[in-house]
Motif scaffolding. Sequence first.
Motif, PDB file in Angstrom:
ATOM      1  N   PHE A 350      29.996  34.995 -53.915  1.00 35.36           N
ATOM      2  CA  PHE A 350      29.827  34.071 -52.794  1.00 35.36           C
ATOM      3  C   PHE A 350      29.524  32.664 -53.302  1.00 35.36           C
ATOM      4  O   PHE A 350      30.043  31.667 -52.769  1.00 35.36           O
ATOM      5  CB  PHE A 350      28.700  34.558 -51.890  1.00 35.36           C
ATOM      6  CG  PHE A 350      28.501  33.723 -50.660  1.00 35.36           C
ATOM      7  CD1 PHE A 350      29.249  33.945 -49.517  1.00 35.36           C
ATOM      8  CD2 PHE A 350      27.537  32.719 -50.633  1.00 35.36           C
ATOM      9  CE1 PHE A 350      29.062  33.177 -48.375  1.00 35.36           C
ATOM     10  CE2 PHE A 350      27.344  31.946 -49.509  1.00 35.36           C
ATOM     11  CZ  PHE A 350      28.107  32.177 -48.369  1.00 35.36           C
ATOM     12  N   ALA A 351      28.699  32.545 -54.334  1.00 28.81           N
ATOM     13  CA  ALA A 351      28.362  31.231 -54.890  1.00 28.81           C
ATOM     14  C   ALA A 351      29.598  30.543 -55.467  1.00 28.81           C
ATOM     15  O   ALA A 351      29.803  29.333 -55.272  1.00 28.81           O
ATOM     16  CB  ALA A 351      27.288  31.375 -55.963  1.00 28.81           C
ATOM     17  N   ALA A 352      30.453  31.306 -56.183  1.00 31.00           N
ATOM     18  CA  ALA A 352      31.666  30.725 -56.748  1.00 31.00           C
ATOM     19  C   ALA A 352      32.603  30.227 -55.652  1.00 31.00           C
ATOM     20  O   ALA A 352      33.172  29.123 -55.754  1.00 31.00           O
ATOM     21  CB  ALA A 352      32.374  31.759 -57.625  1.00 31.00           C
ATOM     22  N   LEU A 353      32.760  31.015 -54.600  1.00 31.78           N
ATOM     23  CA  LEU A 353      33.624  30.609 -53.492  1.00 31.78           C
ATOM     24  C   LEU A 353      33.022  29.422 -52.734  1.00 31.78           C
ATOM     25  O   LEU A 353      33.755  28.530 -52.274  1.00 31.78           O
ATOM     26  CB  LEU A 353      33.841  31.789 -52.541  1.00 31.78           C
ATOM     27  CG  LEU A 353      34.676  32.936 -53.097  1.00 31.78           C
ATOM     28  CD1 LEU A 353      34.646  34.129 -52.156  1.00 31.78           C
ATOM     29  CD2 LEU A 353      36.126  32.485 -53.333  1.00 31.78           C
ATOM     30  N   THR A 354      31.711  29.399 -52.621  1.00 33.48           N
ATOM     31  CA  THR A 354      31.046  28.275 -51.967  1.00 33.48           C
ATOM     32  C   THR A 354      31.278  26.986 -52.738  1.00 33.48           C
ATOM     33  O   THR A 354      31.547  25.926 -52.155  1.00 33.48           O
ATOM     34  CB  THR A 354      29.540  28.551 -51.842  1.00 33.48           C
ATOM     35  OG1 THR A 354      29.343  29.693 -51.000  1.00 33.48           O
ATOM     36  CG2 THR A 354      28.809  27.366 -51.249  1.00 33.48           C
ATOM     37  N   MET A 355      31.203  27.053 -54.065  1.00 33.18           N
ATOM     38  CA  MET A 355      31.442  25.866 -54.881  1.00 33.18           C
ATOM     39  C   MET A 355      32.903  25.430 -54.811  1.00 33.18           C
ATOM     40  O   MET A 355      33.198  24.228 -54.773  1.00 33.18           O
ATOM     41  CB  MET A 355      31.029  26.137 -56.326  1.00 33.18           C
ATOM     42  CG  MET A 355      29.527  26.337 -56.499  1.00 33.18           C
ATOM     43  SD  MET A 355      29.045  26.650 -58.223  1.00 33.18           S
ATOM     44  CE  MET A 355      29.453  25.067 -58.971  1.00 33.18           C
ATOM     45  N   LEU A 356      33.831  26.397 -54.778  1.00 31.24           N
ATOM     46  CA  LEU A 356      35.244  26.039 -54.642  1.00 31.24           C
ATOM     47  C   LEU A 356      35.493  25.347 -53.309  1.00 31.24           C
ATOM     48  O   LEU A 356      36.188  24.326 -53.242  1.00 31.24           O
ATOM     49  CB  LEU A 356      36.109  27.294 -54.760  1.00 31.24           C
ATOM     50  CG  LEU A 356      37.621  27.085 -54.575  1.00 31.24           C
ATOM     51  CD1 LEU A 356      38.169  26.110 -55.609  1.00 31.24           C
ATOM     52  CD2 LEU A 356      38.353  28.424 -54.653  1.00 31.24           C
ATOM     53  N   SER A 357      34.927  25.889 -52.257  1.00 33.79           N
ATOM     54  CA  SER A 357      35.042  25.242 -50.951  1.00 33.79           C
ATOM     55  C   SER A 357      34.381  23.867 -50.973  1.00 33.79           C
ATOM     56  O   SER A 357      34.897  22.899 -50.399  1.00 33.79           O
ATOM     57  CB  SER A 357      34.407  26.121 -49.879  1.00 33.79           C
ATOM     58  OG  SER A 357      34.436  25.509 -48.625  1.00 33.79           O
ATOM     59  N   GLY A 358      33.262  23.779 -51.667  1.00 35.53           N
ATOM     60  CA  GLY A 358      32.543  22.513 -51.736  1.00 35.53           C
ATOM     61  C   GLY A 358      33.299  21.406 -52.434  1.00 35.53           C
ATOM     62  O   GLY A 358      33.067  20.226 -52.150  1.00 35.53           O
ATOM     63  N   THR A 359      34.206  21.758 -53.370  1.00 42.91           N
ATOM     64  CA  THR A 359      34.961  20.707 -54.063  1.00 42.91           C
ATOM     65  C   THR A 359      35.763  19.852 -53.094  1.00 42.91           C
ATOM     66  O   THR A 359      36.070  18.693 -53.393  1.00 42.91           O
ATOM     67  CB  THR A 359      35.922  21.318 -55.099  1.00 42.91           C
ATOM     68  OG1 THR A 359      36.824  22.220 -54.436  1.00 42.91           O
ATOM     69  CG2 THR A 359      35.172  22.052 -56.187  1.00 42.91           C
ATOM     70  N   ALA A 360      36.095  20.402 -51.935  1.00 43.98           N
ATOM     71  CA  ALA A 360      36.875  19.640 -50.947  1.00 43.98           C
ATOM     72  C   ALA A 360      36.003  19.065 -49.843  1.00 43.98           C
ATOM     73  O   ALA A 360      36.513  18.331 -48.985  1.00 43.98           O
ATOM     74  CB  ALA A 360      37.950  20.535 -50.339  1.00 43.98           C
ATOM     75  N   SER A 361      34.700  19.373 -49.841  1.00 44.51           N
ATOM     76  CA  SER A 361      33.850  18.993 -48.708  1.00 44.51           C
ATOM     77  C   SER A 361      33.732  17.480 -48.541  1.00 44.51           C
ATOM     78  O   SER A 361      33.811  16.969 -47.413  1.00 44.51           O
ATOM     79  CB  SER A 361      32.463  19.612 -48.879  1.00 44.51           C
ATOM     80  OG  SER A 361      31.836  19.161 -50.077  1.00 44.51           O
ATOM     81  N   ALA A 362      33.535  16.742 -49.628  1.00 49.50           N
ATOM     82  CA  ALA A 362      33.395  15.292 -49.513  1.00 49.50           C
ATOM     83  C   ALA A 362      34.710  14.637 -49.120  1.00 49.50           C
ATOM     84  O   ALA A 362      34.730  13.655 -48.366  1.00 49.50           O
ATOM     85  CB  ALA A 362      32.895  14.708 -50.841  1.00 49.50           C
ATOM     86  N   ALA A 363      35.831  15.180 -49.606  1.00 46.07           N
ATOM     87  CA  ALA A 363      37.135  14.627 -49.247  1.00 46.07           C
ATOM     88  C   ALA A 363      37.411  14.800 -47.767  1.00 46.07           C
ATOM     89  O   ALA A 363      38.008  13.924 -47.125  1.00 46.07           O
ATOM     90  CB  ALA A 363      38.228  15.308 -50.068  1.00 46.07           C
ATOM     91  N   VAL A 364      36.988  15.921 -47.201  1.00 54.11           N
ATOM     92  CA  VAL A 364      37.193  16.176 -45.774  1.00 54.11           C
ATOM     93  C   VAL A 364      36.433  15.153 -44.933  1.00 54.11           C
ATOM     94  O   VAL A 364      36.830  14.843 -43.813  1.00 54.11           O
ATOM     95  CB  VAL A 364      36.749  17.618 -45.436  1.00 54.11           C
ATOM     96  CG1 VAL A 364      36.678  17.845 -43.951  1.00 54.11           C
ATOM     97  CG2 VAL A 364      37.696  18.617 -46.084  1.00 54.11           C
ATOM     98  N   ILE A 365      35.354  14.585 -45.471  1.00 61.51           N
ATOM     99  CA  ILE A 365      34.590  13.544 -44.778  1.00 61.51           C
ATOM    100  C   ILE A 365      35.191  12.167 -45.049  1.00 61.51           C
ATOM    101  O   ILE A 365      35.401  11.367 -44.135  1.00 61.51           O
ATOM    102  CB  ILE A 365      33.125  13.562 -45.224  1.00 61.51           C
ATOM    103  CG1 ILE A 365      32.462  14.889 -44.858  1.00 61.51           C
ATOM    104  CG2 ILE A 365      32.348  12.408 -44.601  1.00 61.51           C
ATOM    105  CD1 ILE A 365      31.068  15.059 -45.427  1.00 61.51           C
ATOM    106  N   ALA A 366      35.479  11.862 -46.314  1.00 65.74           N
ATOM    107  CA  ALA A 366      35.841  10.506 -46.714  1.00 65.74           C
ATOM    108  C   ALA A 366      37.244  10.104 -46.280  1.00 65.74           C
ATOM    109  O   ALA A 366      37.455   8.971 -45.830  1.00 65.74           O
ATOM    110  CB  ALA A 366      35.705  10.367 -48.236  1.00 65.74           C
ATOM    111  N   LEU A 367      38.222  10.979 -46.418  1.00 67.62           N
ATOM    112  CA  LEU A 367      39.604  10.589 -46.152  1.00 67.62           C
ATOM    113  C   LEU A 367      39.858  10.258 -44.685  1.00 67.62           C
ATOM    114  O   LEU A 367      40.502   9.238 -44.390  1.00 67.62           O
ATOM    115  CB  LEU A 367      40.549  11.672 -46.667  1.00 67.62           C
ATOM    116  CG  LEU A 367      40.532  11.839 -48.195  1.00 67.62           C
ATOM    117  CD1 LEU A 367      41.385  13.031 -48.619  1.00 67.62           C
ATOM    118  CD2 LEU A 367      41.013  10.570 -48.893  1.00 67.62           C
TER     119      LEU A 367
END
Length: 496
Positions: A350-367
């Motif tokens: 779950f932690a690995a998948l959370t971090m993978l999802s997190g790699t896109a989290s800031a882009a989903v806000i900024a773009l």
Amino acid sequence: MRHPPAFRSCLACDLARPRRYGQASAESPDGAAMKPDDLRLKIAYAAPGFALAAAGVPLYIYLPQFYSDVVGIPVGTVGLILLAARLFDAFTDPVLGIVSDRIRAPFWRRKGLILLGMPVVACGILMLLNPIAGATTAWLLVGLLVTFAGWTLATIPYESLAPDLADRYDDRTSLVGWRDGAIVLGLLIAAALPPAIARFSHQPTVAPSTMTWTALIICAFLAGSLLIFLPNVPAPTPRMTERRIRVGRRLKLLLRIRAFRVLTASFLINAIGSNLPAALMLYYVQYVLESDLAPILVLAYLLSGVLALPWWTALARRTEKHRAFQWAMIVHSGAFAATLFCGPGDILIFAALTMLSGTASAAVIALPSAMQSDVIDQHRLAAGQDDAGLLISLWAIGRKLTAAVGIGVALPLLQVAGYQPGVAQEPRVIAVLKLLYIGIPVVTGLTAAALMSRYPLDRAAHSHIRSQFDTASNTFSTTLPLNESTNSIPEGTPHA
């Protein structure tokens, strides 16, 4: 002059008749717009975003469980109060946006309102995280109203500054990237505060003393960010048109812009689901994964976003902002969907998948934020006046309403399903948690990515919008007469 197809598609319905253009410009100390390498300005502009984001973390991550499990207000009631406060807050946004656009004094038009709003946010945070003994639902509601009022007063003019500080398509991606990177960093640090304070004081994460110290540190962030922001960010100089268009007419013009319709639809649909994991993370990890590592997982998620944001920004420069956003949503939603198969004992997966999802989290806000500035330019050209505050407030209404509805429905659903604090949950509660935490966010995220395929305002289209402003002058602060020859569209061009 013959415009390229992308430009014709997104502007055909907006430039059909002559208008006068009045632009609010932001001038740096040397009299020019922001330079691409103006690092001091980027950092100073990002500072309030960091502090305001830090102030939001307790409200969305820790506040629900603090008031339901510690203060003793039923979780469904907490959700309904959050919904009511957000509904009230949303309707103040357009008023503040219109007022901000109409203020002529350069300092008070944006920066002065930010200066007034952030201390109000600090007072609200202190009320919410340091409640009096025997605090009731009324205390929670008033604290939320105070906090959200200050938030509106600060964030609407703050976000409206971005289009004035950076003119060019890629410069805006950089400026907003710094701002939203600071926002994610603020989320990261604020999410780490309660666990760190709890570890140091040997108290639970949502203990009253932990929340009080969190509130005091966040207030220090708010004060410090103003000290960085105020002397280093220029105040926009408004250049108004002689006659202003009625609000109804401006909204009608706005709805004719396809880029606004597509961006807004995608933005709102994604917001419906994206607010649920933040509110439910502590519940999900504790009761589904049977782990107490939720604070660490939140930090890992946010840290991944901060580290990966430069890569997404580079991808947007090499392709287009909306294409990079689509890929970010696919990565984010795909990794999130895979967590459905995790159960007790699967915390590392779950932690690995959370971090993978997190790699896109800031882009989903900024773009999307960077795309908003481009749409504001298009509306300025169509309406002939600066309505950045109004447009930012409309997006803020949508963001707040969808967040309020999401949380206001999710928490009562948990209570209806039979949620009981601090005990093992029934299977139906676990099923509802999985639906709310994973199912809805994945569906809304992929839908938002699919909608963005119809977004027309790419780099070439925005370049031609800018060329309309620059026809009469090399600066962006000129009242530019737009005539039929300047805005001519080839015959047979379809409307946007």
